[in-house]
Design a protein around this motif. Structure first.
Motif, PDB file in Angstrom:
ATOM      1  N   ALA B  14     141.616  65.456 -11.380  1.00  0.00           N
ATOM      2  CA  ALA B  14     140.804  64.716 -12.350  1.00  0.00           C
ATOM      3  C   ALA B  14     141.399  64.814 -13.744  1.00  0.00           C
ATOM      4  CB  ALA B  14     139.376  65.231 -12.345  1.00  0.00           C
ATOM      5  N   ASN B  19     143.339  59.501 -14.493  1.00  0.00           N
ATOM      6  CA  ASN B  19     141.930  59.692 -14.181  1.00  0.00           C
ATOM      7  C   ASN B  19     141.118  60.010 -15.424  1.00  0.00           C
ATOM      8  OD1 ASN B  19     142.289  59.122 -11.511  1.00  0.00           O
ATOM      9  ND2 ASN B  19     142.618  61.262 -10.921  1.00  0.00           N
ATOM     10  N   THR B  58     140.121  56.355  -6.236  1.00  0.00           N
ATOM     11  CA  THR B  58     139.669  57.517  -6.997  1.00  0.00           C
ATOM     12  C   THR B  58     139.392  57.131  -8.446  1.00  0.00           C
ATOM     13  OG1 THR B  58     141.240  58.725  -5.639  1.00  0.00           O
ATOM     14  CG2 THR B  58     140.169  59.929  -7.412  1.00  0.00           C
ATOM     15  N   LEU B  61     136.283  54.927  -8.760  1.00  0.00           N
ATOM     16  CA  LEU B  61     135.018  55.634  -8.570  1.00  0.00           C
ATOM     17  C   LEU B  61     134.722  56.549  -9.744  1.00  0.00           C
ATOM     18  CD1 LEU B  61     135.277  56.303  -4.762  1.00  0.00           C
ATOM     19  CD2 LEU B  61     133.773  54.712  -5.953  1.00  0.00           C
ATOM     20  N   ILE B  62     135.773  57.163 -10.294  1.00  0.00           N
ATOM     21  CA  ILE B  62     135.566  58.011 -11.473  1.00  0.00           C
ATOM     22  C   ILE B  62     135.006  57.165 -12.605  1.00  0.00           C
ATOM     23  CG2 ILE B  62     136.814  59.219 -13.306  1.00  0.00           C
ATOM     24  CD1 ILE B  62     138.580  60.450 -11.179  1.00  0.00           C
ATOM     25  N   SER B  65     131.318  56.084 -11.885  1.00  0.00           N
ATOM     26  CA  SER B  65     130.381  57.195 -12.061  1.00  0.00           C
ATOM     27  C   SER B  65     130.189  57.484 -13.538  1.00  0.00           C
ATOM     28  CB  SER B  65     130.872  58.465 -11.368  1.00  0.00           C
ATOM     29  OG  SER B  65     131.414  58.175 -10.118  1.00  0.00           O
ATOM     30  N   LEU B 353     139.551  63.074  -2.427  1.00  0.00           N
ATOM     31  CA  LEU B 353     138.894  62.072  -3.241  1.00  0.00           C
ATOM     32  C   LEU B 353     137.512  62.557  -3.698  1.00  0.00           C
ATOM     33  CD1 LEU B 353     138.831  58.362  -2.990  1.00  0.00           C
ATOM     34  CD2 LEU B 353     136.645  59.445  -2.671  1.00  0.00           C
ATOM     35  N   THR B 356     137.738  65.256  -6.314  1.00  0.00           N
ATOM     36  CA  THR B 356     138.230  64.778  -7.598  1.00  0.00           C
ATOM     37  C   THR B 356     137.117  64.048  -8.338  1.00  0.00           C
ATOM     38  OG1 THR B 356     140.389  64.496  -6.589  1.00  0.00           O
ATOM     39  CG2 THR B 356     140.060  63.445  -8.709  1.00  0.00           C
ATOM     40  N   VAL B 357     136.349  63.248  -7.600  1.00  0.00           N
ATOM     41  CA  VAL B 357     135.250  62.536  -8.241  1.00  0.00           C
ATOM     42  C   VAL B 357     134.215  63.531  -8.772  1.00  0.00           C
ATOM     43  CG1 VAL B 357     133.355  60.918  -7.857  1.00  0.00           C
ATOM     44  CG2 VAL B 357     135.598  60.415  -6.927  1.00  0.00           C
ATOM     45  N   SER B 360     135.370  65.166 -11.767  1.00  0.00           N
ATOM     46  CA  SER B 360     135.349  64.268 -12.917  1.00  0.00           C
ATOM     47  C   SER B 360     133.978  64.236 -13.579  1.00  0.00           C
ATOM     48  CB  SER B 360     135.783  62.858 -12.514  1.00  0.00           C
ATOM     49  OG  SER B 360     134.693  62.137 -11.983  1.00  0.00           O
TER      50      SER B 360
END
Lengths: 327, 499
Positions: B14, B19, B58, B61-62, B65, B353, B356-357, B360
């Motif tokens: 992240a 990212n 990834t 989605l980061i 979110s 994944l 990492t999300v 984040s």
């Protein structure tokens, strides 16, 4: 914010097109086209619409702006669509059989009828699916129907809403298996079904393949039957109701694009060509198939006939739903 | 240990500049979406989904979110500054946040909201990492009957919001429930109070109604006395004083707990946690009369709760694959369109994944704090514009916001009418909060009651045979009895104390 930007952008383009095209040869389209979705942004119709729009606009040379007119189970959007000038600059998604039930339910007082749409092309046909929790005692549709006959009105069966395609599919099943009676629980959609099934608050759910296929494949839940003529390519191991001896239980939810009544045929033809190209585009196919949504392109006559058939079928079951004592 | 390893890997990923940039973009966009009333996190996230098609999953989605929890904070800004909730979860912040701004403490209100949001978000994410899966299973036992009982407990809280007259408070709560009845009824599908207008079939929109009751009503009040200054004193501090800190610490910790626990229950939405946090603070306070007059706890608690909720609500999604709010459902759509189905299997298939999300979320919450604290001064300075500009600007903002909900002019009309009603209520001193509570709880009460009875085939015993449901009903009854005693006429209370 972004919608504002889009709107401003579209307006700017429209202005530019109007100025630029003033003296030139007029050929459709000369300004951006609005593509109405009768559900809020973020739903599955909306996401698929945005994919189609982004491909089609390259082909048309004009932007295709997705306009969400959500509300009243689609009625707001379809009312809006049928009231537009039929010039090809405002087209929209219709969702059969939801569009049909809105027209057919007298309480809805819809001000449009099935004759107010010119069906252009169908994009998606998502067949119905009967599914249960992975540890459910119902291993097959046969188990389920026998149980519903033995103890009528006890098996808690989830729809995705009153007069949804899933609600109608339950009635079709009851009709095909006389004596079987399900206890209907109207939930708000696929997410609510998943929650209540997992928690054991309902026993079986009727929904569509696209909503739950990935979880059937992973083994989190069990699919009992697909409500289609043929097996779903996403769930090759799940039998169809037809195979199981219930050939009348055919139900699905579809999405296609229609124009308001009176749209000139050359425009409809041009739109049909462009939209077909967009729907056959590899990007479109991949995005939808990754999400477990089945593309089914139906054009012209075929789509118009499908619309009429769906309407007749929806009429029968809508009336039944309204008269069924325990709904 | 395994978890720690995964989380560390996730954090490293992240922290990759790409990212990090996505998280930053998400936070900025989210804040903007939050600021614009009407355009809430659900619609905002949905519109930006196509943007993520071109990113790797990834990063996409980061970003989505970050938009989601960024919007949770952004909504606060307009609540405090102009009394317009930027999104539904910020309604409660209007009660005290706007009063603080009028006393020149707008900066402090925004500051404590940023800090509370940070704490709530961080703690909830930490809990997500440590205890998520078993908790999510427990929360599933919360079926429609339990939901119904919980909503009754919520309705019992109305006495705490009543203000000067209990009768007026109750009347307003009932009015809220009645307004919530407008639309297609969920039992028979018949339209109620819709006068054949399809725009009314889904009921009156919550956002246009509250934007009217708060924002438009405020503008009308300003018109009344054109010289009235929006801000009484000069804006001074960003950071709370020592005394304000002392009062906020408890509010922030309780807000975190309430937001987290309610976030685990799918379907509860972001507003109920904020209301609960607010009412709990008021009940516990030694100076409940200060609530509604600019009590800092009244901002700290709900703001913390809504970010704790936002992060906790990811738990049912990631562990069970159940989206617990409309915004989360949109996020789930983004996962699916990227070929990922949230749920227990995603942790096994793509731990890289998922972690990492999750990692984040920590960075995103930190970014929001860093981003927002310096901006607080800028936002608060807006209030020093001449009031006519602020009023016109606010109204424009409200109209755009109401229209952006569904591109329906009807919503603007609803907002204006509610603005006039809100103005009238302020003039004759009727409390708005109980009305809003009734409006929120009404549909939940009706839907959960009806679903429960559909489950049981019409048998009411379903409410008395499920232990959790019974427990909640008992709590509700106790709250009612306690409120009745507290609010009883003086003679009754004296008689009781004499015994």
């Amino acid at each position: 914010m972004s919608r504002l930007v889009t709107a401003t952008f579209a307006a700017t383009l429209a202005l530019a097109a109007a100025l630029g095209g003033a003296g030139a040869q007029q050929s459709y389209p000369t300004r951006p086209i609005q593509l109405m979705v009768a559900f809020p942004a973020g739903g599955s119709t909306d996401i698929a619409a945005r994919i189609v729009a982004s491909i089609a606009e390259k082909e048309l040379g004009q932007s295709v702006v997705v306009v969400n007119k959500g509300g009243a189970g689609g009625q707001i959007g379809w009312t809006e669509l049928t009231r537009q000038r039929p010039d090809g600059y405002y087209i929209g998604f219709i969702n059969l059989p939801a569009t049909n039930t809105v027209i057919l339910d007298p309480e809805r007082k819809a001000i449009f009828t099935e004759k107010d749409f010119v069906p252009i092309i169908n994009q998606v046909l998502d067949p119905g699916l009967i599914w249960v929790r992975a540890d459910s005692p119902y291993k097959t549709v046969h188990d389920l129907i026998e149980a519903a006959k033995k103890a009528p009105n006890t098996i808690r069966t989830a729809t995705t809403g009153i007069l949804s395609d899933d609600h109608l599919a339950i009635l079709m099943t009851e009709e095909a298996a006389p004596g079987a009676l399900f206890r209907l629980v109207h939930l708000e959609g696929g997410a609510a079904q998943l929650k209540e099934i997992m928690a054991g608050n309902v026993d079986v759910a009727f929904d569509n393949v696209g909503s739950i296929a990935t979880r059937v494949k992973s083994g989190e839940v069990r699919g009992l039957a697909v409500l289609d003529e043929v097996r779903s390519k996403f769930l090759p191991d799940v039998p169809t109701m037809k195979e199981l001896g219930y050939p009348t239980v055919i139900s699905s939810s579809t999405r296609g694009i229609a124009a308001p009544k009176g749209t000139p045929e050359p425009i409809v033809k041009r739109l049909r060509e462009v939209l077909k190209k967009a729907m056959e585009h590899p990007d479109h196919v991949k995005k939808l198939e990754d999400a477990g949504i089945a593309i089914k392109i139906m054009e012209g006559e075929e789509y118009a006939r499908y619309f009429a058939d769906t309407h007749a079928k929806a009429k029968k079951y809508t009336e039944w739903a309204r008269n069924r004592p325990m709904r | 240990m395994d978890t720690l390893q995964h989380l560390t890997d996730g954090l490293v990923a992240a922290l990759g500049w790409q990212n990090l940039v996505f998280a930053l973009i998400g936070c900025v966009l989210g804040t903007l979406i939050g600021v614009l009333p009407g355009l809430g996190p659900a619609a905002g996230t949905a519109i930006l989904i196509p943007l993520t098609f071109r990113l790797d999953p990834t990063g996409g989605l980061i970003m989505l979110s970050a938009i989601y929890y960024g919007a949770m904070y952004g909504g606060t800004i307009t609540s405090v500054l102009i009394n317009v909730p930027g999104e539904a979860a910020s309604v409660v912040t209007c009660f005290d946040g706007y009063q603080m701004a009028r006393q020149g403490r707008g900066g402090t209100a925004l500051g404590i909201a940023a800090i509370g949001s940070f704490v709530g978000g961080m703690v909830a994410t930490l809990a997500l990492v440590v205890v998520a899966p078993p908790l999510a299973r427990v929360a599933l036992s919360f079926g429609p009957p339990e939901f119904f009982a919980l909503m009754l407990v919520g309705l019992g809280l109305v006495t705490s919001l009543a203000g000067r007259s209990l009768l007026a408070g109750l009347a307003m709560a009932v009015l809220g429930l009645l307004i919530a009845m407008v639309g297609i009824d969920p039992v028979r599908g018949a339209p109620r109070f819709t006068f054949g207008i399809p725009s009314l079939y889904d009921g009156l929109g919550f956002i246009p109604v509250v934007m009217g009751l708060f924002g438009v009503a405020e503008i009308l009040l300003t018109l009344e006395s054109p010289t009235r200054q929006l801000v009484a004193t000069k804006f001074t501090a960003l950071l709370p004083s020592r005394e304000e800190w002392r009062r906020s610490v408890g509010a922030i910790s309780r807000g975190t707990g309430i937001g987290f626990v309610l976030g685990l229950i799918p379907g509860i939405g972001a507003i109920i946690p904020t209301f609960t946090a607010y009412v709990v603070e008021k009940r516990l306070s030694k100076t409940p009369e200060k609530f509604g007059q600019g009590a800092i706890e009244g901002v700290a608690a709900p703001e913390t709760a809504n970010n704790a909720y936002a992060n906790a609500a990811m738990i049912p999604l990631l562990t069970l694959g159940i989206p617990s709010s409309p915004t989360i459902a949109v996020l789930m759509g983004a996962f699916i369109i990227n070929g990922l189905t949230p749920g227990p299997f995603l942790f096994q298939e793509r731990p890289d994944l998922v972690w990492t999300v999750i990692a984040s979320f920590f960075l995103g919450n930190a970014l929001l704090l860093i981003l927002n604290l310096p901006l607080v001064g800028l936002w608060a300075r807006l209030l020093h514009l001449p009031h006519q500009y602020v009023s016109v600007g606010t109204l424009l903002f409200c109209v755009l916001g109401a229209y952006s909900l569904q591109q329906n002019v009807f919503d603007i009309a609803v907002m204006i009418v509610c603005g006039i009603i809100g103005y009238g209520m302020r003039k004759i001193d009727l409390p708005i909060a109980p009305l809003v509570l009734g409006l929120i709880l009404g549909p939940f009460i009706e839907k959960s009651l009806r679903t429960s009875l559909e489950m049981s085939g019409g048998d009411f015993s379903i409410f008395f045979t499920r232990p959790l449901c019974v427990a909640l009903l008992v709590i509700g009854a106790l709250i009612l009895v306690a409120s009745a005693l507290r609010l009883a006429p003086a003679e009754v209370r004296e008689a009781r104390d004499a015994n």
